[in-house]
Write a protein that holds these residues in place. Structure first.
Motif, PDB file in Angstrom:
ATOM      1  N   ARG A 143     -27.871  -3.179   7.014  1.00  0.00           N
ATOM      2  CA  ARG A 143     -27.979  -1.713   7.045  1.00  0.00           C
ATOM      3  C   ARG A 143     -26.844  -1.084   6.238  1.00  0.00           C
ATOM      4  N   CYS A 144     -27.196  -0.073   5.448  1.00  0.00           N
ATOM      5  CA  CYS A 144     -26.195   0.665   4.688  1.00  0.00           C
ATOM      6  C   CYS A 144     -25.469   1.618   5.643  1.00  0.00           C
ATOM      7  N   LEU A 145     -24.148   1.471   5.741  1.00  0.00           N
ATOM      8  CA  LEU A 145     -23.378   2.247   6.711  1.00  0.00           C
ATOM      9  C   LEU A 145     -22.716   3.484   6.120  1.00  0.00           C
ATOM     10  N   ASP A 146     -22.631   3.562   4.786  1.00  0.00           N
ATOM     11  CA  ASP A 146     -22.074   4.765   4.156  1.00  0.00           C
ATOM     12  C   ASP A 146     -22.631   4.904   2.749  1.00  0.00           C
ATOM     13  N   ASP A 147     -22.343   6.018   2.128  1.00  0.00           N
ATOM     14  CA  ASP A 147     -22.849   6.267   0.780  1.00  0.00           C
ATOM     15  C   ASP A 147     -21.704   6.462  -0.199  1.00  0.00           C
ATOM     16  N   GLY A 148     -20.649   5.657  -0.019  1.00  0.00           N
ATOM     17  CA  GLY A 148     -19.515   5.732  -0.928  1.00  0.00           C
ATOM     18  C   GLY A 148     -19.890   5.255  -2.318  1.00  0.00           C
ATOM     19  N   THR A 149     -19.114   5.612  -3.316  1.00  0.00           N
ATOM     20  CA  THR A 149     -19.393   5.220  -4.691  1.00  0.00           C
ATOM     21  C   THR A 149     -18.117   4.710  -5.340  1.00  0.00           C
ATOM     22  N   PRO A 150     -18.142   3.549  -6.045  1.00  0.00           N
ATOM     23  CA  PRO A 150     -19.268   2.614  -6.117  1.00  0.00           C
ATOM     24  C   PRO A 150     -19.234   1.561  -5.010  1.00  0.00           C
ATOM     25  N   VAL A 151     -18.245   1.684  -4.095  1.00  0.00           N
ATOM     26  CA  VAL A 151     -18.125   0.714  -3.005  1.00  0.00           C
ATOM     27  C   VAL A 151     -19.007   1.144  -1.839  1.00  0.00           C
ATOM     28  N   VAL A 152     -19.809   0.203  -1.326  1.00  0.00           N
ATOM     29  CA  VAL A 152     -20.739   0.493  -0.236  1.00  0.00           C
ATOM     30  C   VAL A 152     -20.438  -0.429   0.939  1.00  0.00           C
ATOM     31  N   THR A 153     -20.457   0.119   2.147  1.00  0.00           N
ATOM     32  CA  THR A 153     -20.245  -0.675   3.361  1.00  0.00           C
ATOM     33  C   THR A 153     -21.594  -1.023   3.982  1.00  0.00           C
ATOM     34  N   LEU A 154     -21.789  -2.296   4.295  1.00  0.00           N
ATOM     35  CA  LEU A 154     -23.038  -2.798   4.869  1.00  0.00           C
ATOM     36  C   LEU A 154     -22.740  -3.503   6.186  1.00  0.00           C
ATOM     37  N   SER A 155     -23.717  -3.533   7.062  1.00  0.00           N
ATOM     38  CA  SER A 155     -23.543  -4.205   8.350  1.00  0.00           C
ATOM     39  C   SER A 155     -23.660  -5.714   8.189  1.00  0.00           C
ATOM     40  N   ILE A 156     -22.853  -6.451   8.951  1.00  0.00           N
ATOM     41  CA  ILE A 156     -23.001  -7.902   9.009  1.00  0.00           C
ATOM     42  C   ILE A 156     -24.262  -8.211   9.801  1.00  0.00           C
ATOM     43  N   PRO A 157     -25.169  -9.028   9.263  1.00  0.00           N
ATOM     44  CA  PRO A 157     -26.454  -9.265   9.936  1.00  0.00           C
ATOM     45  C   PRO A 157     -26.317 -10.122  11.191  1.00  0.00           C
ATOM     46  N   GLU A 158     -27.295  -9.996  12.087  1.00  0.00           N
ATOM     47  CA  GLU A 158     -27.319 -10.833  13.286  1.00  0.00           C
ATOM     48  C   GLU A 158     -27.905 -12.208  13.007  1.00  0.00           C
ATOM     49  N   GLU A 159     -28.663 -12.319  11.911  1.00  0.00           N
ATOM     50  CA  GLU A 159     -29.173 -13.626  11.516  1.00  0.00           C
ATOM     51  C   GLU A 159     -29.239 -13.710  10.000  1.00  0.00           C
ATOM     52  N   MET A 160     -29.164 -14.939   9.498  1.00  0.00           N
ATOM     53  CA  MET A 160     -29.147 -15.172   8.058  1.00  0.00           C
ATOM     54  C   MET A 160     -29.967 -16.418   7.756  1.00  0.00           C
ATOM     55  N   ASN A 161     -30.891 -16.321   6.801  1.00  0.00           N
ATOM     56  CA  ASN A 161     -31.672 -17.475   6.378  1.00  0.00           C
ATOM     57  C   ASN A 161     -30.868 -18.263   5.337  1.00  0.00           C
ATOM     58  N   VAL A 162     -30.817 -19.572   5.536  1.00  0.00           N
ATOM     59  CA  VAL A 162     -30.032 -20.431   4.658  1.00  0.00           C
ATOM     60  C   VAL A 162     -30.923 -21.534   4.110  1.00  0.00           C
ATOM     61  N   ILE A 163     -31.001 -21.614   2.793  1.00  0.00           N
ATOM     62  CA  ILE A 163     -31.692 -22.719   2.124  1.00  0.00           C
ATOM     63  C   ILE A 163     -30.620 -23.620   1.528  1.00  0.00           C
ATOM     64  N   GLU A 164     -30.635 -24.883   1.895  1.00  0.00           N
ATOM     65  CA  GLU A 164     -29.657 -25.838   1.388  1.00  0.00           C
ATOM     66  C   GLU A 164     -30.357 -26.824   0.458  1.00  0.00           C
ATOM     67  N   GLN A 165     -29.874 -26.866  -0.770  1.00  0.00           N
ATOM     68  CA  GLN A 165     -30.416 -27.794  -1.756  1.00  0.00           C
ATOM     69  C   GLN A 165     -29.389 -28.897  -1.970  1.00  0.00           C
ATOM     70  N   ARG A 166     -29.503 -29.939  -1.165  1.00  0.00           N
ATOM     71  CA  ARG A 166     -28.515 -31.013  -1.204  1.00  0.00           C
ATOM     72  C   ARG A 166     -28.837 -31.992  -2.330  1.00  0.00           C
ATOM     73  N   SER A 167     -27.796 -32.351  -3.067  1.00  0.00           N
ATOM     74  CA  SER A 167     -27.968 -33.357  -4.117  1.00  0.00           C
ATOM     75  C   SER A 167     -27.942 -34.765  -3.534  1.00  0.00           C
ATOM     76  N   HIS A 168     -27.503 -34.896  -2.274  1.00  0.00           N
ATOM     77  CA  HIS A 168     -27.435 -36.210  -1.623  1.00  0.00           C
ATOM     78  C   HIS A 168     -28.336 -36.215  -0.394  1.00  0.00           C
ATOM     79  N   LYS A 169     -29.174 -37.216  -0.287  1.00  0.00           N
ATOM     80  CA  LYS A 169     -30.061 -37.342   0.861  1.00  0.00           C
ATOM     81  C   LYS A 169     -29.259 -37.694   2.104  1.00  0.00           C
TER      82      LYS A 169
END
Length: 208
Positions: free
Chosen positions: A87-113
């Motif tokens: 979520r955008c928490l302010d409308d500063g320019t050019p620096v913008v403050t965003l909320s830290i998410p409660e969840e994050m999707n992570v794709i891991e592309q490992r070069s080693h099995k």
């Protein structure tokens, strides 16, 4: 290349990921409701609930609205790809403050099995952590790292970013300890036990 996908919901881990992205001044792409793409640089965390980005384009700031949610995506070290809603928490320019998410999707592309080690005759790991010498259950192993399991009530013994030295793996004793850094901590709950899975990335051997 081995690819795996997970959803990170632990606040401590999400903050650690964002902190590492801030440290490397990573580029991140923000997508608006109209599918406009805004390129930003991640600057810094602000407390435990928000972080700041700097918008690269001079005229793109007007595309963001305070209190609106936006999709963000970013690549990290070791081939990880992170995506989340913020979520955008302010409308500063050019620096913008965003909320830290409660969840994050992570794709891991490992070069080693990675290989499961739980069926080994002696799937144990003896390590020297920042709090002392411990023995844990080895969960999986690859050329690039490993993971081990610890009971949840011992969670204070291992933290994100801790450096560990591996003294023994199974029956193999290392004269020169293997060194690694904790990059992931997640819960593993079942009907009979509650454990934490600790992900470790091997560090380059130090040059004497």
């Amino acid at each position: 290349m081995e690819v795996s996908t997970r959803t990170e919901t632990t606040a401590q881990n999400i903050q650690a990921i964002l902190r590492e992205l801030c440290h490397s001044k990573a580029s991140i792409e923000l997508v608006t409701e109209d599918q406009e793409k805004i390129s930003c640089i991640i600057d810094k965390l602000v407390g435990e609930t928000s972080f700041q980005v700097t918008i690269k384009g001079k005229n793109q700031k007007d595309l963001l609205k305070e209190n609106k949610e936006y999709s963000l995506g970013c690549g990290g070290k070791e081939g990880q790809i992170y995506s989340f809603i913020s979520r955008c928490l302010d409308d500063g320019t050019p620096v913008v403050t965003l909320s830290i998410p409660e969840e994050m999707n992570v794709i891991e592309q490992r070069s080693h099995k990675r290989f499961s080690t739980l069926t080994m005759n002696n799937p144990y790991l003896e390590v020297l952590t920042e709090t002392g010498n411990e023995i844990y259950i080895l969960n999986d192993l690859s050329q690039g790292g490993l993971s081990f399991l610890i009971p949840s009530h011992l969670s204070e013994k291992v933290r994100m970013g801790d450096k560990i030295k591996i003294k023994k793996m199974g029956k193999q004793v290392f004269q020169n300890y293997l060194e690694g850094i904790v990059i992931h901590i997640s819960s593993l709950n079942s009907s009979t036990t509650s454990s934490l899975k600790i992900g470790v990335r091997f560090m380059p051997a130090s040059k004497e």
